[in-house]
Structure formats: C-alpha cells, structure tokens
Design a protein around this motif. Structure first.
Motif, PDB file in Angstrom:
ATOM      1  N   UNK A  77     -12.848  40.313 -67.827  1.00  0.00           N
ATOM      2  CA  UNK A  77     -12.906  41.001 -69.104  1.00  0.00           C
ATOM      3  C   UNK A  77     -14.303  41.121 -69.645  1.00  0.00           C
ATOM      4  N   UNK A  78     -14.893  42.333 -69.560  1.00  0.00           N
ATOM      5  CA  UNK A  78     -16.274  42.533 -69.988  1.00  0.00           C
ATOM      6  C   UNK A  78     -16.457  42.207 -71.463  1.00  0.00           C
ATOM      7  N   UNK A  79     -15.516  42.696 -72.304  1.00  0.00           N
ATOM      8  CA  UNK A  79     -15.619  42.446 -73.742  1.00  0.00           C
ATOM      9  C   UNK A  79     -15.481  40.959 -74.035  1.00  0.00           C
ATOM     10  N   UNK A  80     -14.583  40.304 -73.325  1.00  0.00           N
ATOM     11  CA  UNK A  80     -14.371  38.872 -73.540  1.00  0.00           C
ATOM     12  C   UNK A  80     -15.605  38.074 -73.151  1.00  0.00           C
ATOM     13  N   UNK A  81     -16.220  38.445 -72.018  1.00  0.00           N
ATOM     14  CA  UNK A  81     -17.430  37.751 -71.574  1.00  0.00           C
ATOM     15  C   UNK A  81     -18.559  37.949 -72.575  1.00  0.00           C
ATOM     16  N   UNK A  82     -18.715  39.156 -73.089  1.00  0.00           N
ATOM     17  CA  UNK A  82     -19.774  39.444 -74.053  1.00  0.00           C
ATOM     18  C   UNK A  82     -19.591  38.623 -75.327  1.00  0.00           C
ATOM     19  N   UNK A  83     -18.351  38.583 -75.836  1.00  0.00           N
ATOM     20  CA  UNK A  83     -18.071  37.800 -77.041  1.00  0.00           C
ATOM     21  C   UNK A  83     -18.312  36.315 -76.777  1.00  0.00           C
ATOM     22  N   UNK A  84     -17.907  35.854 -75.584  1.00  0.00           N
ATOM     23  CA  UNK A  84     -18.110  34.455 -75.215  1.00  0.00           C
ATOM     24  C   UNK A  84     -19.595  34.108 -75.216  1.00  0.00           C
ATOM     25  N   UNK A  85     -20.405  34.935 -74.582  1.00  0.00           N
ATOM     26  CA  UNK A  85     -21.830  34.634 -74.458  1.00  0.00           C
ATOM     27  C   UNK A  85     -22.518  34.626 -75.819  1.00  0.00           C
ATOM     28  N   UNK A  86     -22.192  35.615 -76.655  1.00  0.00           N
ATOM     29  CA  UNK A  86     -22.825  35.668 -77.972  1.00  0.00           C
ATOM     30  C   UNK A  86     -22.431  34.434 -78.798  1.00  0.00           C
ATOM     31  N   UNK A  87     -21.159  34.105 -78.807  1.00  0.00           N
ATOM     32  CA  UNK A  87     -20.695  32.938 -79.571  1.00  0.00           C
ATOM     33  C   UNK A  87     -21.270  31.647 -78.998  1.00  0.00           C
ATOM     34  N   UNK A  88     -21.362  31.591 -77.684  1.00  0.00           N
ATOM     35  CA  UNK A  88     -21.951  30.431 -77.021  1.00  0.00           C
ATOM     36  C   UNK A  88     -23.372  30.203 -77.521  1.00  0.00           C
ATOM     37  N   UNK A  89     -24.195  31.256 -77.514  1.00  0.00           N
ATOM     38  CA  UNK A  89     -25.601  31.116 -77.884  1.00  0.00           C
ATOM     39  C   UNK A  89     -25.775  30.788 -79.366  1.00  0.00           C
ATOM     40  N   UNK A  90     -24.887  31.332 -80.218  1.00  0.00           N
ATOM     41  CA  UNK A  90     -24.949  30.993 -81.646  1.00  0.00           C
ATOM     42  C   UNK A  90     -24.706  29.498 -81.836  1.00  0.00           C
ATOM     43  N   UNK A  91     -23.627  29.012 -81.232  1.00  0.00           N
ATOM     44  CA  UNK A  91     -23.294  27.589 -81.365  1.00  0.00           C
ATOM     45  C   UNK A  91     -24.361  26.709 -80.740  1.00  0.00           C
ATOM     46  N   UNK A  92     -24.869  27.132 -79.602  1.00  0.00           N
ATOM     47  CA  UNK A  92     -25.883  26.358 -78.883  1.00  0.00           C
ATOM     48  C   UNK A  92     -27.133  26.195 -79.745  1.00  0.00           C
ATOM     49  N   UNK A  93     -27.584  27.283 -80.374  1.00  0.00           N
ATOM     50  CA  UNK A  93     -28.785  27.227 -81.200  1.00  0.00           C
ATOM     51  C   UNK A  93     -28.595  26.294 -82.392  1.00  0.00           C
ATOM     52  N   UNK A  94     -27.438  26.388 -83.042  1.00  0.00           N
ATOM     53  CA  UNK A  94     -27.189  25.544 -84.208  1.00  0.00           C
ATOM     54  C   UNK A  94     -27.166  24.069 -83.817  1.00  0.00           C
ATOM     55  N   UNK A  95     -26.456  23.757 -82.754  1.00  0.00           N
ATOM     56  CA  UNK A  95     -26.330  22.355 -82.344  1.00  0.00           C
ATOM     57  C   UNK A  95     -27.639  21.800 -81.798  1.00  0.00           C
ATOM     58  N   UNK A  96     -28.390  22.615 -81.068  1.00  0.00           N
ATOM     59  CA  UNK A  96     -29.697  22.160 -80.566  1.00  0.00           C
ATOM     60  C   UNK A  96     -30.613  21.837 -81.743  1.00  0.00           C
ATOM     61  N   UNK A  97     -30.612  22.682 -82.763  1.00  0.00           N
ATOM     62  CA  UNK A  97     -31.427  22.416 -83.944  1.00  0.00           C
ATOM     63  C   UNK A  97     -31.072  21.093 -84.591  1.00  0.00           C
ATOM     64  N   UNK A  98     -29.764  20.814 -84.681  1.00  0.00           N
ATOM     65  CA  UNK A  98     -29.320  19.546 -85.254  1.00  0.00           C
ATOM     66  C   UNK A  98     -29.807  18.368 -84.417  1.00  0.00           C
ATOM     67  N   UNK A  99     -29.675  18.476 -83.108  1.00  0.00           N
ATOM     68  CA  UNK A  99     -30.048  17.374 -82.223  1.00  0.00           C
ATOM     69  C   UNK A  99     -31.555  17.117 -82.239  1.00  0.00           C
ATOM     70  N   UNK A 100     -32.333  18.192 -82.240  1.00  0.00           N
ATOM     71  CA  UNK A 100     -33.782  18.021 -82.262  1.00  0.00           C
ATOM     72  C   UNK A 100     -34.239  17.363 -83.561  1.00  0.00           C
ATOM     73  N   UNK A 101     -33.633  17.768 -84.665  1.00  0.00           N
ATOM     74  CA  UNK A 101     -33.993  17.163 -85.948  1.00  0.00           C
ATOM     75  C   UNK A 101     -33.602  15.678 -85.978  1.00  0.00           C
ATOM     76  N   UNK A 102     -32.455  15.351 -85.390  1.00  0.00           N
ATOM     77  CA  UNK A 102     -32.028  13.953 -85.341  1.00  0.00           C
ATOM     78  C   UNK A 102     -33.038  13.102 -84.578  1.00  0.00           C
TER      79      UNK A 102
END
Length: 358
Positions: A272-297
């Motif tokens: 599913x091309x649309x599903x993969x695209x949504x997955x990747x975008x959501x993945x990167x959003x969550x990844x950036x937020x959590x990485x920021x939290x971890x680096x600050x910790x």
C-alpha cells in the motif's frame, strides 16, 4: 537573432531552455559558447557574491540529477577563486572539495542542453545570507571548532550505532555520544574567557519528507543549545550556535537520520503506497519528538548540580538568539506535520528509544 540575444532571453526568463537549444543548434559554435559562458559566469558571480557557498550551490543543483550541471558548478567555484584575495579558508576548502572529476566530457549538444537548463535554474535562485565571506571580502570572524579528537570520538561512537543490528546497543552508543558532547560543552564554558561568538551554518535537508527531517534537525539543535531556521523552498536549514555545538549537531543529525531510515525500512508495512507514505511521515514525526526528549534528558543529567553554569549558559543562549534574529528578524513558525498512522507513530517512538545517541 544572435546567440547572445537568445542566451540573454533565457537568462531573463523570456525563453525556455529547450526552445533556445533548437535555435542555437545551428548558430556558430564559438559565438554560442562565448555567450553562454558569459551568462553563466554572471549568474555564478551573483550567487557566490550574495551568500551561496560552493557546496551549497553544488548540492542545490546536483540534486536535480544532471552530472553535467554539477560539474559546471564545481568548475565555476574553482574559477571564482582566481584573482580574488583574501579567501576564507572554509570557502576555499569547499571549492577544492568540489574539484571537477576527470573523465571523458559529454558531447557538445548534451553540454549545451545542460548549460541552458542550468542558466534557467540559476536565475531563479535568490541571494541568501552571507555566512562565510566570499572571496575578495576581508574576513571578519575566526571560527572556533570543537577539538578534533572529541569529534573523532563522537564520530566513532555514532558509526558503531549505525552499524549494529541490536537496538539496545545502538541506543547505548548514541547516548554516550551526547554525553561526550555535553561534557565537552561544560569544559568549554568553564574555560578561561576567550573571544568566541556564535556563528551560523547551513545544512541541507533532502526530500522526501523534508519537513519531518527538518524537525529532527531542530530537535537535535535545541538539545545542544542551537537554533534553526528552515528554508523549505531552498532545501536547507540554517543553524545558529557556537561552532563547537554546531559541529556536534551536524554529526548527531546525520547519524540519527541514518538510524531512522534503517529502523523505518525495517518496520514499515509491506503493501500500500498511501499506507507506507503515512507510516513514514508519522514515524519521522514521532522519532524527532522522542529524540529531542532523549537528548535533553542526557544533557540535563550531565548539567545536574552545576547551578554555577546557569549565568554563562543563559548568556550564550541570548547571544545565539540575537545572532539568529539579526539574520532572520522575522520568522514564521512552521505548521506541524500530520500524523496519519498510529502504527508509524508507535514505531517512530520505539526507534527513537532504540537510537544510539553516543
């Protein structure tokens, strides 16, 4: 219509490069080559004089996929140095780095086509902020980069993080790298006062998912006392901070992006091309937020109990903010990316928890 008139119409935007190619095919070669070289040199001079550095311009053009155009930018950067003194060491190093590759040159029609297309593209690029004095401009600043030995240790740790297939091991390496970076910053701010001021550096942010990648860069920057301004139309972010911190941000961001892509490819849905695209975008959003939290910790843990450093850290933060506002007096907060895949969000958070910060 002469070759010079045809080329000038392309440069002015009044004639497409394909139509110009048809008109110039039968024109005298010497006249055509001279007119085209003069027009390209004028555009290169304009861009190099008004903020564009060799690597930045090469990246902006090379990402279009034409190797001939990349070669032309490399040759132009080298030519721009001739007869212009003084030359900033950083600017010269970039021009040398882009040394035009050896090998058989393409046929004349291919070069003519690529050159006309390049001329059309260059004319659309705007002047940007001057971060490194262009050749012929007196140098006004001295950069203070991090200790090369520290950067080498950080780079080695991050290379191990990228190479391993074990998430827990990758996390340990990445965390150790951030600890090393923070400890070095503590050493720097407690050292005897030296004349060090904030600088700025542009870092390319490639498609696809540029907004999400820019958010990751911003998260890494904030955790390391830097600020970013994302220029989506030009494909780069400008980072403001002290050079030692910017060096660390660039290393961390590059490594974490590699780790993110590895984890994202591993976890994404198979169909599913649309599903993969949504997955990747959501993945990167969550990844950036959590990485920021971890680096600050990690950074807060290293600074714990060092209340004596708060005044100097606050002073440095104000200097960085002032430097950013001087270059970008008006900025707009970018709209947050949509999260359309809970699966991608959960996977991105998990991957960020696994990422090596050392």
């Amino acid at each position: 219509m002469s070759a010079r008139e045809i080329v000038e119409r392309v440069r002015a935007g009044g004639l497409g490069h394909e139509a110009a190619l048809d008109l110039l095919t039968g024109a005298p070669a010497a006249e055509t080559d001279a007119a085209l070289a003069a027009a390209l040199n004028a555009e290169f001079d304009r861009l190099f004089t008004h903020g564009w550095q060799p690597v930045e311009l090469h990246r902006a053009i090379a990402r279009r996929g034409d190797p001939i155009q990349g070669r032309l930018v490399a040759e132009a950067a080298a030519a721009f140095l001739i007869g212009r003194e003084p030359v900033d060491d950083g600017w010269r190093a970039q021009a040398v780095q882009l040394k035009s590759p050896d090998g058989r040159r393409p046929d004349r029609i291919a070069v003519l086509d690529a050159s006309l297309d390049l001329l059309s593209e260059l004319r659309r690029l705007p002047a940007i902020e001057i971060l490194i004095p262009p050749p012929g401009t007196p140098a006004t600043t001295v950069h203070h980069h991090a200790d090369r030995r520290v950067l080498d240790r950080v780079r080695a740790l991050l290379a191990k993080a990228e190479a391993t297939d074990f998430p827990a091991e990758a996390e340990a390496f990445s965390a150790k790298a951030q600890e090393l970076i923070t400890r070095y910053r503590i050493e720097e701010v407690t050292a005897p006062a030296v004349d060090v001021v904030p600088f700025a550096r542009r870092i390319g942010v490639d498609h696809p998912y540029e907004n999400e990648k820019a958010s990751l860069l911003d998260a890494v920057s904030k955790a390391n006392a830097c600020r970013t301004v994302w220029s989506p139309e030009l494909g780069f972010s400008t980072i403001f901070g002290f050079d030692t911190d910017i060096d660390a941000v660039e290393l961390l961001y590059t490594s974490l992006l590699v780790q993110a892509n590895k984890a994202m490819t591993r976890d994404e849905p198979a169909k599913g091309k649309a599903r993969v695209k949504a997955f990747r975008r959501s993945f990167l959003v969550a990844y950036a937020i959590r990485i920021g939290e971890r680096l600050r910790e990690v950074a807060e843990r290293e600074f714990a109990g060092r209340g004596d450093l708060l005044p100097v850290l606050r002073s440095r933060d104000i200097q960085v903010q002032t430097a950013m506002e001087k270059v970008f007096p008006r900025t707009v907060r970018s709209r947050a990316s949509r999260v359309d895949s809970l699966e991608g969000w959960d996977s991105g958070r998990a991957a960020a928890d696994e990422a090596r910060l050392s």
